[in-house]
Design a protein around this motif. Structure first.
Motif, short mmCIF file in Angstrom:
data_model
loop_
_atom_site.label_atom_id
_atom_site.label_comp_id
_atom_site.label_asym_id
_atom_site.label_seq_id
_atom_site.Cartn_x
_atom_site.Cartn_y
_atom_site.Cartn_z
N GLY A 1 0.71 -1.40 0.03
CA GLY A 1 0.28 -0.20 -0.07
C GLY A 1 0.37 0.93 -0.70
O GLY A 1 1.80 1.09 -0.19
N SER A 2 0.67 2.55 0.85
CA SER A 2 0.90 3.59 0.34
C SER A 2 1.43 4.08 1.76
O SER A 2 2.37 5.42 1.70
CB SER A 2 -0.45 5.05 -0.23
OG SER A 2 -1.39 4.71 0.76
N LEU A 3 1.40 3.58 2.74
CA LEU A 3 1.86 4.29 3.42
C LEU A 3 3.18 2.55 4.61
O LEU A 3 3.83 4.07 5.41
CB LEU A 3 0.40 4.32 5.13
CG LEU A 3 -0.19 5.55 4.47
CD1 LEU A 3 -1.37 5.40 5.64
CD2 LEU A 3 0.88 6.90 4.75
N ASN B 1 -8.78 -1.72 1.25
CA ASN B 1 -9.07 -1.32 -0.30
C ASN B 1 -8.18 -1.96 -1.16
O ASN B 1 -8.36 -2.74 -1.85
CB ASN B 1 -8.33 0.27 -0.38
CG ASN B 1 -8.80 1.40 -0.12
OD1 ASN B 1 -10.11 1.65 -0.24
ND2 ASN B 1 -8.08 2.04 0.65
N SER B 2 -6.62 -2.73 -0.19
CA SER B 2 -6.36 -3.84 -1.54
C SER B 2 -7.02 -5.05 -0.80
O SER B 2 -7.58 -6.16 -1.76
CB SER B 2 -5.06 -4.05 -0.62
OG SER B 2 -4.35 -2.77 -1.33
N THR B 3 -7.27 -5.22 0.21
CA THR B 3 -8.32 -6.40 0.88
C THR B 3 -9.72 -6.87 -0.17
O THR B 3 -10.09 -8.03 -0.81
CB THR B 3 -8.31 -6.28 2.51
OG1 THR B 3 -7.60 -6.23 2.93
CG2 THR B 3 -9.77 -7.41 2.55
N THR C 1 -2.26 -0.40 12.20
CA THR C 1 -4.27 -0.18 12.04
C THR C 1 -5.37 -1.56 12.30
O THR C 1 -4.96 -2.53 12.53
CB THR C 1 -4.44 1.31 11.15
OG1 THR C 1 -5.26 1.47 11.36
CG2 THR C 1 -3.33 0.74 9.93
N ASP C 2 -5.89 -1.32 11.04
CA ASP C 2 -6.92 -2.43 10.72
C ASP C 2 -6.45 -3.52 10.38
O ASP C 2 -7.33 -4.40 9.99
CB ASP C 2 -8.06 -1.47 9.87
CG ASP C 2 -7.34 -1.06 7.97
OD1 ASP C 2 -6.34 -1.01 8.34
OD2 ASP C 2 -9.16 -0.85 7.63
N GLN C 3 -5.32 -3.51 10.45
CA GLN C 3 -4.94 -4.41 8.80
C GLN C 3 -5.10 -5.77 9.75
O GLN C 3 -5.33 -7.52 8.72
CB GLN C 3 -3.13 -4.55 9.22
CG GLN C 3 -3.57 -3.17 7.63
CD GLN C 3 -1.76 -1.85 7.36
OE1 GLN C 3 -1.07 -2.98 7.66
NE2 GLN C 3 -2.00 -1.63 6.97
C1 UDX Z 1 -4.91 3.32 4.13
C2 UDX Z 1 -4.52 1.66 5.29
O1 UDX Z 1 -3.54 1.63 5.27
C3 UDX Z 1 -5.52 1.11 4.96
O2 UDX Z 1 -5.31 0.15 6.19
C4 UDX Z 1 -7.05 1.86 6.02
O3 UDX Z 1 -7.79 0.77 6.12
C5 UDX Z 1 -7.50 2.54 4.78
O4 UDX Z 1 -6.26 3.27 4.60
P1 UDX Z 1 -2.72 2.02 2.34
O5 UDX Z 1 -1.89 1.20 3.23
O6 UDX Z 1 -2.55 2.47 1.31
O7 UDX Z 1 -4.66 3.00 3.09
O8 UDX Z 1 -3.77 0.47 2.41
P2 UDX Z 1 -5.06 0.05 1.10
O9 UDX Z 1 -6.07 0.37 2.43
O10 UDX Z 1 -4.72 -1.17 0.30
O11 UDX Z 1 -4.34 1.61 0.14
C6 UDX Z 1 -4.40 1.81 -0.89
C7 UDX Z 1 -4.78 1.72 -2.65
O12 UDX Z 1 -3.45 2.34 -3.23
C8 UDX Z 1 -5.20 0.70 -3.12
O13 UDX Z 1 -6.51 1.37 -4.08
C9 UDX Z 1 -4.40 0.38 -4.44
O14 UDX Z 1 -4.90 0.09 -5.65
C10 UDX Z 1 -3.57 1.23 -4.93
N1 UDX Z 1 -2.31 1.05 -5.06
C11 UDX Z 1 -1.17 0.04 -3.76
C12 UDX Z 1 -1.76 1.71 -6.66
O15 UDX Z 1 -2.79 1.73 -6.79
N2 UDX Z 1 -0.55 1.08 -6.95
C13 UDX Z 1 -0.22 -0.17 -5.86
O16 UDX Z 1 1.00 0.12 -6.38
C14 UDX Z 1 -0.51 -0.21 -5.10
#
Ligand code: UDX
Length: 465
Positions: free
Chosen positions: A286-288, A361-363, A380-382
């Motif tokens: 993910g992004s963080l 979101n990934s889930t 966090t919620d993971q």
């Molecule tokens: C955060 C929290 O970690 C998560 O647990 C919470 O529920 C929502 O916010 P993040 O950690 O970035 O977000 O993970 P995630 O929720 O999976 O969102 C990542 C998003 O980035 C997804 O929509 C995914 O499709 C997108 N992404 C990820 C891309 O588009 N390209 C990539 O290379 C990686």
């Protein structure tokens, strides 16, 4: 307004201002929901902060017929590097955000097509207070699972005490949970007290909201949604994934959604097109999330040991942690990119499994595109999402950690083989496909989420009339 704009305005009935919390994982679901509203004739103005807009990759938004506006979190000039603490940021966002949101509402009102309803991220309960001052309707939008929402609600009400005393947590609509299945803030209160407060405060004024929307689908979280619906007018509206991907219409024009980083679209897709069906392990956190150096090394060598093809997203800020020689040694087998078009990747037939941090979101994306998972939750919620992936939805396995919390290379290799080659993997892939079909049904015309969005729009239009 030009004549053309006026014609467009009369075509729309209601006007929603959709206010997203400024991170990738929150803006994207809000954007996708906004698109669904637009498809049903609602005008949407999507709003986020000036500071995050500096980093947005705007190319991904050109095809989207949604109006964008910004408010301020108080960090417009220097950007987020100037933030001294999470607490200071959230406080500034609440104060400056409320003020600039009011100004924006006045500006929109003068344009002749005032806002009727604010759809706001649950992290920003003050947006509801602002909306109410203007006599607007308010819809809170949860970007976490309903299960996680329920856990946090119980903490907010004082019905679940933290730090946790019990070793087995029993809550309505949820499976029995161990402390390690709980959102990290519940057992690790000290690390990020401001984030814990942010999460629990999502419920501070929820009783004044006119709608409670959750980015999940009914079939996925039936028991807990049924329970929540007894206390609130909760509606499931997800998964917030464009139908292009759910229908696997991959040859259509692409909708990349929102992206903070610039995705290497062509390189990823060209590389995947050359791989055989179900042969690639996709890896992203993910992004963080930030893995420590040891975990990056174990993951890298675990991927190599598995001997599978892999596509690994390593953000620019994390690149230096890749072990020396790894890229050269694996150039035949792997592709490492700094960001990819994740939905398109997960929908690609070459993908066999997804090693994920289990962000919501990934889930949801993996569930909805039918990809089995290896869960490596970080914070966090993971951890709660990981529990569901493994034991409730049964479309993945959770990678075992050692006493230091590290998933060793042997464990990575084992989990990949389990999904890609083992009997257990076949069952997970079968279940993943079941969730994909149900996700598609939920958002297709007449499905549970589609009906809920339809009901929301109908009620909005009635108020307007
Ligand atoms: C955060 C929290 O970690 C998560 O647990 C919470 O529920 C929502 O916010 P993040 O950690 O970035 O977000 O993970 P995630 O929720 O999976 O969102 C990542 C998003 O980035 C997804 O929509 C995914 O499709 C997108 N992404 C990820 C891309 O588009 N390209 C990539 O290379 C990686």
């Amino acid at each position: 307004h030009t004549e053309m704009e006026k014609a467009k305005i009369t075509h729309h009935q209601s006007h929603c201002l959709a206010l997203a919390y400024p991170t990738q994982g929150h803006i994207n679901p809000m954007l996708q929901f906004s698109k669904r509203l637009e498809q049903k004739g609602v005008k949407v103005t999507l709003v986020t902060t000036k500071s995050i807009c500096k980093t947005i990759h705007f190319g991904c938004l050109t095809s989207i017929p949604i109006t964008f506006e910004t408010i301020s979190d108080g960090y417009d000039e220097g950007g987020l590097e100037d933030v001294e603490s999470i607490q200071a940021y959230l406080e500034s966002f609440r104060l400056v955000g409320s003020q600039t949101l009011m100004e924006l509402l006045k500006k929109i009102s003068r344009s002749g097509f005032p806002v009727d309803c604010i759809v706001y991220d649950a992290f920003l309960p003050w947006a509801l207070d602002v909306g109410k001052k203007f006599g607007l309707k308010g819809a809170v939008f949860f970007t976490q699972s309903c299960a996680v929402g329920t856990i946090l609600y119980h903490i907010h009400k004082g019905l679940l005490k933290v730090p946790l005393l019990e070793s087995e947590i029993l809550l309505p609509g949820l499976p029995s949970l161990e402390p390690s299945d709980m959102p990290s803030y519940v057992y690790d209160l000290e690390s990020y007290p401001a984030v814990f407060k942010l999460l629990v405060d999502q419920f501070s004024n929820i009783n004044e909201a006119d709608w409670i929307l959750c980015n999940t689908y009914y079939e996925l979280e039936k028991e807990v949604v049924d329970w929540m619906m007894k206390i609130w007018p909760l509606r499931t509206i997800g998964p917030s994934i464009p139908s292009t991907y759910l229908d696997k219409r991959l040859e259509d024009d692409k909708e990349y959604g929102f992206s903070i980083f610039n995705p290497n679209v062509d390189a990823c897709i060209k590389w995947l097109n050359e791989r055989s069906k179900g042969s690639v392990v996709y890896v992203s956190f993910g992004s963080l999330a930030v893995l420590d150096v040891e975990q990056m090394e174990e993951l890298a060598w675990g991927l190599k040991k598995s001997n599978c093809h892999f596509l690994w997203v390593v953000r620019k800020s994390q690149e230096a942690k890749l072990p020396k020689g790894f890229l050269d040694e694996t150039s035949e087998k792997g592709l490492v990119v700094s960001w990819c078009p994740q939905m398109e990747v997960l929908a690609h037939k070459a993908i066999g499994c997804f090693i994920t941090h289990c962000g919501w979101n990934s889930t949801l994306e993996a569930l909805s595109l039918g990809v089995a998972m290896v869960a490596m939750p970080q914070w966090t919620d993971q951890s709660t999402n990981a529990k569901y992936i493994m034991d409730v939805w049964k479309l993945g396995i959770k990678a075992p950690t050692n006493e230091k919390g590290i998933v060793k290379r042997e464990a990575i290799e084992y989990c990949i083989r389990e999904i890609m080659e083992g009997e257990r993997g076949k069952e997970k892939i079968f279940n993943a496909d079941r969730w994909r079909i149900l996700a598609k049904k939920a958002v297709d015309e007449g499905g549970s989420s589609d009906m809920n969005i339809e009901e929301f729009v109908t009620k909005l239009n009635l108020i307007k009339a």
